[in-house]
Motif scaffolding. Structure first.
Motif, PDB file in Angstrom:
ATOM      1  N   GLY A 166      33.979  40.825 -10.487  1.00  0.00           N
ATOM      2  CA  GLY A 166      34.096  39.604  -9.295  1.00  0.00           C
ATOM      3  C   GLY A 166      34.949  38.276  -9.464  1.00  0.00           C
ATOM      4  N   ALA A 199      23.711  35.921 -10.381  1.00  0.00           N
ATOM      5  CA  ALA A 199      23.960  37.138 -10.468  1.00  0.00           C
ATOM      6  C   ALA A 199      24.552  37.423 -12.693  1.00  0.00           C
ATOM      7  CB  ALA A 199      25.560  37.644  -9.247  1.00  0.00           C
ATOM      8  N   CYS A 230      27.894  32.841  -8.950  1.00  0.00           N
ATOM      9  CA  CYS A 230      27.128  32.932  -8.775  1.00  0.00           C
ATOM     10  C   CYS A 230      26.404  32.640  -9.528  1.00  0.00           C
ATOM     11  CB  CYS A 230      26.574  34.196  -7.116  1.00  0.00           C
ATOM     12  SG  CYS A 230      25.266  34.506  -7.135  1.00  0.00           S
ATOM     13  N   GLN A 242      25.999  43.279  -9.834  1.00  0.00           N
ATOM     14  CA  GLN A 242      27.181  42.859  -9.302  1.00  0.00           C
ATOM     15  C   GLN A 242      27.381  41.540  -9.569  1.00  0.00           C
ATOM     16  OE1 GLN A 242      29.201  44.049  -5.314  1.00  0.00           O
ATOM     17  NE2 GLN A 242      29.882  45.173  -5.909  1.00  0.00           N
ATOM     18  N   TYR A 243      27.983  41.103  -9.916  1.00  0.00           N
ATOM     19  CA  TYR A 243      29.388  39.710 -10.710  1.00  0.00           C
ATOM     20  C   TYR A 243      29.714  39.471  -9.803  1.00  0.00           C
ATOM     21  CZ  TYR A 243      30.966  35.411 -12.291  1.00  0.00           C
ATOM     22  OH  TYR A 243      31.298  33.914 -12.367  1.00  0.00           O
ATOM     23  N   ASP A 244      29.410  38.163  -8.913  1.00  0.00           N
ATOM     24  CA  ASP A 244      29.843  37.169  -7.966  1.00  0.00           C
ATOM     25  C   ASP A 244      30.501  35.767  -8.107  1.00  0.00           C
ATOM     26  OD1 ASP A 244      29.925  39.176  -5.423  1.00  0.00           O
ATOM     27  OD2 ASP A 244      27.336  38.454  -5.156  1.00  0.00           O
ATOM     28  N   ARG A 295      37.042  40.096  -6.698  1.00  0.00           N
ATOM     29  CA  ARG A 295      36.756  40.159  -5.131  1.00  0.00           C
ATOM     30  C   ARG A 295      36.328  38.427  -4.794  1.00  0.00           C
ATOM     31  NH1 ARG A 295      32.618  43.349  -7.719  1.00  0.00           N
ATOM     32  NH2 ARG A 295      32.049  42.139  -8.415  1.00  0.00           N
ATOM     33  N   HIS A 296      36.466  37.215  -5.523  1.00  0.00           N
ATOM     34  CA  HIS A 296      35.782  36.123  -5.520  1.00  0.00           C
ATOM     35  C   HIS A 296      37.154  35.593  -5.063  1.00  0.00           C
ATOM     36  CE1 HIS A 296      34.367  32.143  -4.899  1.00  0.00           C
ATOM     37  NE2 HIS A 296      35.166  31.576  -5.774  1.00  0.00           N
TER      38      HIS A 296
END
Length: 197
Positions: free
Chosen positions: A133, A88, A85, A80-82, A136-137
Motif C-alpha cells: 500500500g 482500508a 485510508c 487492500q491497503y491504501d 502504491r501510494h
C-alpha cells in the motif's frame, strides 16, 4: 523465500496445496508435535524428498498454511491497503480479529508450540499488505526512506495483531466494530509520526 516464477508454476502450487491440506487434516485428529514430516508426506501422497523441496520443516509448512488461509480471507473480502485510508486499515484489523476468533481454542502444549508460527504468518501478511500500500501510494511522490517505511509496517503489523489477540482472549469483549475503532485509534498516531519526518 520463493520466486514469483515458482509461485506461478501450477505444479508447485498444487504440491504446496496438497501439503497444506494434508497438515490441516492431520491437525484435526493429532497434536502438531506428534505429526512427522513423513506423516504429512504420506497424507499428501508425495515423498519426503518432495516435501523438503518445498518446506524446510513442518513449522515452515504450518506458517505457509496459516498465511494462505489468511490470504484467502483477505481476498474474499477484497481488502487492500491504501496508505492513508483508515477504512482500508479497518478492514485489515477486522480480518485479523475474525481470523483469530475463528481459530480453534486449544489450551495445551500444542497451542503453545504452534502459536508463534501462527503469529509470524499473520503478521507477515499484514506487513506485506502495508508495504504494498505504501509503495502504491508513493508511486509519484517523494518516497520516505525505505528503512522508515519497513519499520512503520512492522510496528503497525504488531500493533494490529497484539490487540486483536488480546480481544480474542477477553471474555467480556467489545463488539467487533468497537474493537476495530479502538485499534485504529491506537495506530493512527504512529502514521502521524511518520508524516512529520
Amino acid at each position: 523465500m520463493s520466486s514469483t516464477k515458482e509461485i506461478l508454476d501450477p505444479r508447485i502450487r498444487r504440491t504446496r496445496l496438497l501439503l497444506q491440506q494434508a497438515l490441516e487434516k492431520l491437525l484435526a485428529s493429532q497434536e502438531f508435535e506428534k505429526i512427522s514430516v513423513q506423516d504429512i508426506a504420506e497424507a499428501a501422497t508425495i515423498n519426503r524428498v518432495t516435501f523438503y523441496d518445498h518446506y524446510t520443516d513442518k513449522f515452515a509448512l504450518l506458517e505457509c498454511m496459516v498465511a494462505s488461509r489468511f490470504h484467502e480471507l483477505i481476498a474474499q473480502r477484497n481488502v487492500q491497503y491504501d496508505a492513508g485510508c483508515s477504512n482500508a486499515l479497518g478492514g485489515i484489523i477486522l480480518a485479523v480479529c475474525e481470523f483469530l476468533d475463528a481459530m480453534p481454542r486449544i489450551e495445551s502444549d500444542q497451542q503453545r508450540l504452534i502459536k508463534p508460527h501462527m503469529e509470524a504468518a499473520i503478521i507477515a501478511v499484514v506487513r506485506r499488505m502495508l508495504l504494498d500500500g505504501f509503495e502504491r501510494h508513493h508511486k509519484n511522490d517523494p518516497v520516505p526512506p525505505k528503512v522508515q517505511v519497513e519499520m512503520l509496517a512492522t510496528t503497525v503489523s504488531w500493533a494490529i495483531y497484539g490487540p486483536a489477540q488480546e480481544w480474542v482472549r477477553t471474555r467480556d469483549r467489545l463488539p467487533k466494530d468497537e474493537v476495530v475503532k479502538t485499534i485504529l485509534s491506537m495506530i493512527e498516531p504512529i502514521f502521524m509520526v511518520m508524516n512529520t519526518h
